[in-house]
Design a protein around this motif. Structure first.
Motif, PDB file in Angstrom:
ATOM      1  N   SER A 118       6.686  -7.941   2.351  1.00 28.30           N
ATOM      2  CA  SER A 118       5.660  -8.827   2.919  1.00 28.30           C
ATOM      3  C   SER A 118       4.769  -8.158   3.951  1.00 28.30           C
ATOM      4  O   SER A 118       3.677  -8.655   4.247  1.00 28.30           O
ATOM      5  CB  SER A 118       6.321 -10.055   3.550  1.00 28.30           C
ATOM      6  OG  SER A 118       7.033  -9.685   4.724  1.00 28.30           O
ATOM      7  N   SER A 119       5.218  -7.042   4.507  1.00 28.85           N
ATOM      8  CA  SER A 119       4.430  -6.363   5.526  1.00 28.85           C
ATOM      9  C   SER A 119       3.062  -5.960   4.978  1.00 28.85           C
ATOM     10  O   SER A 119       2.958  -5.273   3.962  1.00 28.85           O
ATOM     11  CB  SER A 119       5.185  -5.118   6.020  1.00 28.85           C
ATOM     12  OG  SER A 119       4.409  -4.402   6.945  1.00 28.85           O
ATOM     13  N   GLN A 120       1.990  -6.415   5.661  1.00 26.13           N
ATOM     14  CA  GLN A 120       0.603  -6.118   5.275  1.00 26.13           C
ATOM     15  C   GLN A 120       0.311  -6.513   3.823  1.00 26.13           C
ATOM     16  O   GLN A 120      -0.415  -5.829   3.114  1.00 26.13           O
ATOM     17  CB  GLN A 120       0.291  -4.640   5.509  1.00 26.13           C
ATOM     18  CG  GLN A 120       0.452  -4.233   6.969  1.00 26.13           C
ATOM     19  CD  GLN A 120       0.034  -2.809   7.242  1.00 26.13           C
ATOM     20  OE1 GLN A 120      -1.114  -2.452   7.037  1.00 26.13           O
ATOM     21  NE2 GLN A 120       0.958  -2.002   7.721  1.00 26.13           N
ATOM     22  N   THR A 121       0.928  -7.614   3.398  1.00 26.10           N
ATOM     23  CA  THR A 121       0.756  -8.103   2.025  1.00 26.10           C
ATOM     24  C   THR A 121       0.675  -9.629   2.057  1.00 26.10           C
ATOM     25  O   THR A 121       1.439 -10.274   2.776  1.00 26.10           O
ATOM     26  CB  THR A 121       1.941  -7.668   1.137  1.00 26.10           C
ATOM     27  OG1 THR A 121       2.066  -6.251   1.184  1.00 26.10           O
ATOM     28  CG2 THR A 121       1.732  -8.102  -0.300  1.00 26.10           C
ATOM     29  N   ARG A 122      -0.234 -10.195   1.276  1.00 27.54           N
ATOM     30  CA  ARG A 122      -0.353 -11.655   1.215  1.00 27.54           C
ATOM     31  C   ARG A 122       0.885 -12.278   0.576  1.00 27.54           C
ATOM     32  O   ARG A 122       1.535 -11.664  -0.279  1.00 27.54           O
ATOM     33  CB  ARG A 122      -1.603 -12.048   0.429  1.00 27.54           C
ATOM     34  CG  ARG A 122      -2.906 -11.716   1.149  1.00 27.54           C
ATOM     35  CD  ARG A 122      -4.133 -12.185   0.395  1.00 27.54           C
ATOM     36  NE  ARG A 122      -4.258 -11.545  -0.910  1.00 27.54           N
ATOM     37  CZ  ARG A 122      -4.098 -12.165  -2.070  1.00 27.54           C
ATOM     38  NH1 ARG A 122      -3.789 -13.463  -2.114  1.00 27.54           N
ATOM     39  NH2 ARG A 122      -4.253 -11.521  -3.206  1.00 27.54           N
ATOM     40  N   ASP A 123       1.202 -13.481   0.979  1.00 30.43           N
ATOM     41  CA  ASP A 123       2.403 -14.155   0.480  1.00 30.43           C
ATOM     42  C   ASP A 123       2.392 -14.293  -1.041  1.00 30.43           C
ATOM     43  O   ASP A 123       3.429 -14.174  -1.694  1.00 30.43           O
ATOM     44  CB  ASP A 123       2.543 -15.542   1.120  1.00 30.43           C
ATOM     45  CG  ASP A 123       2.999 -15.467   2.565  1.00 30.43           C
ATOM     46  OD1 ASP A 123       3.604 -14.451   2.936  1.00 30.43           O
ATOM     47  OD2 ASP A 123       2.756 -16.424   3.322  1.00 30.43           O
ATOM     48  N   GLU A 124       1.217 -14.551  -1.620  1.00 22.67           N
ATOM     49  CA  GLU A 124       1.115 -14.713  -3.071  1.00 22.67           C
ATOM     50  C   GLU A 124       1.536 -13.431  -3.794  1.00 22.67           C
ATOM     51  O   GLU A 124       2.231 -13.477  -4.821  1.00 22.67           O
ATOM     52  CB  GLU A 124      -0.324 -15.070  -3.469  1.00 22.67           C
ATOM     53  CG  GLU A 124      -0.818 -16.386  -2.883  1.00 22.67           C
ATOM     54  CD  GLU A 124      -1.483 -16.245  -1.534  1.00 22.67           C
ATOM     55  OE1 GLU A 124      -2.277 -17.128  -1.172  1.00 22.67           O
ATOM     56  OE2 GLU A 124      -1.208 -15.246  -0.827  1.00 22.67           O
ATOM     57  N   SER A 181       4.970 -12.809  -6.159  1.00 24.45           N
ATOM     58  CA  SER A 181       4.880 -12.304  -7.536  1.00 24.45           C
ATOM     59  C   SER A 181       5.757 -11.072  -7.722  1.00 24.45           C
ATOM     60  O   SER A 181       6.443 -10.928  -8.738  1.00 24.45           O
ATOM     61  CB  SER A 181       3.420 -11.962  -7.879  1.00 24.45           C
ATOM     62  OG  SER A 181       2.618 -13.119  -7.873  1.00 24.45           O
ATOM     63  N   ALA A 182       5.739 -10.174  -6.740  1.00 23.19           N
ATOM     64  CA  ALA A 182       6.555  -8.962  -6.828  1.00 23.19           C
ATOM     65  C   ALA A 182       8.042  -9.304  -6.826  1.00 23.19           C
ATOM     66  O   ALA A 182       8.827  -8.704  -7.579  1.00 23.19           O
ATOM     67  CB  ALA A 182       6.223  -8.028  -5.663  1.00 23.19           C
ATOM     68  N   LEU A 188       6.472  -3.161  -8.133  1.00 26.58           N
ATOM     69  CA  LEU A 188       5.988  -3.594  -6.820  1.00 26.58           C
ATOM     70  C   LEU A 188       4.470  -3.687  -6.738  1.00 26.58           C
ATOM     71  O   LEU A 188       3.938  -4.521  -6.003  1.00 26.58           O
ATOM     72  CB  LEU A 188       6.476  -2.634  -5.730  1.00 26.58           C
ATOM     73  CG  LEU A 188       7.990  -2.510  -5.539  1.00 26.58           C
ATOM     74  CD1 LEU A 188       8.289  -1.624  -4.344  1.00 26.58           C
ATOM     75  CD2 LEU A 188       8.638  -3.865  -5.375  1.00 26.58           C
ATOM     76  N   CYS A 189       3.768  -2.851  -7.445  1.00 29.48           N
ATOM     77  CA  CYS A 189       2.304  -2.847  -7.404  1.00 29.48           C
ATOM     78  C   CYS A 189       1.753  -4.244  -7.767  1.00 29.48           C
ATOM     79  O   CYS A 189       2.251  -4.861  -8.713  1.00 29.48           O
ATOM     80  CB  CYS A 189       1.767  -1.799  -8.375  1.00 29.48           C
ATOM     81  SG  CYS A 189      -0.036  -1.653  -8.368  1.00 29.48           S
ATOM     82  N   PRO A 190       0.814  -4.822  -7.038  1.00 26.42           N
ATOM     83  CA  PRO A 190      -0.063  -4.253  -5.998  1.00 26.42           C
ATOM     84  C   PRO A 190       0.341  -4.568  -4.553  1.00 26.42           C
ATOM     85  O   PRO A 190      -0.524  -4.737  -3.689  1.00 26.42           O
ATOM     86  CB  PRO A 190      -1.397  -4.915  -6.324  1.00 26.42           C
ATOM     87  CG  PRO A 190      -0.991  -6.314  -6.724  1.00 26.42           C
ATOM     88  CD  PRO A 190       0.328  -6.155  -7.446  1.00 26.42           C
TER      89      PRO A 190
END
Length: 277
Positions: free
Chosen positions: A63-69, A73-74, A100-102
């Protein structure tokens, strides 16, 4: 939203408590991404306790520097592949990267995840540490993640989890001025009663996702806009009151400066008189 009556508050304790009350009103619908796709919702509820705790840790690492959506999905793809410590140890790194991408910094996180899985397997009997020190000793895990893991996975309330939303909003609302999330955490823990530590992250993150956005905050619809020093929406009454206060401060400073000048002049006269005598 209906504009609330602006109280005359000057004490910072009154201000932050009022901010929290109003933010709770704005958050009552539970319509922020963190409410439905936050890390507390991404682990498999049917998994064994150890796997469940590991999945909570994984979700937070992603979740770090990543949107919850994107995180949600990941995590769905990971659970489809197999999302246990053994699964993460045995999967080829390049394959994990593709899953894991994106996610933000997914290549670096793939390495952290595999290293963390190995440490948990060797040092913690395949479980997640139940202390801040143990969690922060894992690759890619910092204080924010550590406190959230303790709260979600172990039901331990050891500190406030501060991410970019909490850091930004605390400073925007004028509670204090801090340069890093860790400094914000220490100030928040001084200010907020311990029994409320566990809820503040979720409350402010959702507020930051829906109203107090990083860019283009929705000040016009925010219930705190009349008591927020960073608000871009001010009524005519607000502006008049602020200008009046500003003018009063200017007058006081002028008077204070004049008094200091007169006192200095009197001291100078007395000093010269003593020398003449």
């Amino acid at each position: 939203m209906k504009r609330l009556l602006t109280p005359k508050v000057r004490d910072i304790e009154d201000i932050w408590k009022l901010h929290i009350e109003r933010i709770k009103i704005m958050r009552k619908d539970g319509n922020a991404p963190v409410d439905t796709m936050g890390c507390h919702r991404l682990a498999d509820p049917l998994a064994s306790p150890k796997v469940h705790r590991f999945q909570i840790l994984l979700a937070l690492m992603l979740s770090s520097q990543t949107r919850d959506e994107v995180t949600a999905s990941a995590m769905a793809r990971l659970k489809e592949h197999g999302c246990s410590i053994d699964d993460m140890i045995n999967i080829p790194t390049d394959e994990l990267e593709k899953i894991l991408c994106p996610v933000g910094f997914y290549k670096k996180k793939a390495v952290y995840i595999q290293k963390t899985a190995a440490v948990l397997n060797e040092k913690y009997d395949g479980d997640v540490p139940d202390s801040v020190e143990g969690l922060c000793g894992l690759p890619g895990v910092g204080p924010k993640m550590a406190h959230l893991v303790l709260q979600i996975a172990w039901q331990k309330n050891e500190g406030i989890a501060v991410d970019t939303h909490v850091h930004r909003i605390s400073n925007r609302l004028g509670w204090f001025t801090t340069s890093t999330p860790e400094k914000t955490r220490l100030e928040l823990q001084k200010m907020i009663p311990r029994e409320d530590w566990q809820n503040i992250n979720h409350l402010l993150v959702g507020f930051g996702q829906t109203v107090c956005l990083p860019v283009g905050p929705k000040c016009s619809s925010c219930l705190c806009n009349d008591i927020c020093p960073s608000s871009k929406t001010k009524t005519k009454v607000d502006k008049v009151e602020e200008e009046t206060e500003r003018q009063e401060i200017v007058k006081i400073r002028k008077i204070s400066s004049k008094v200091k000048t007169e006192i200095s002049a009197q001291k100078l006269v007395r000093t010269r008189s003593k020398k003449i005598i």
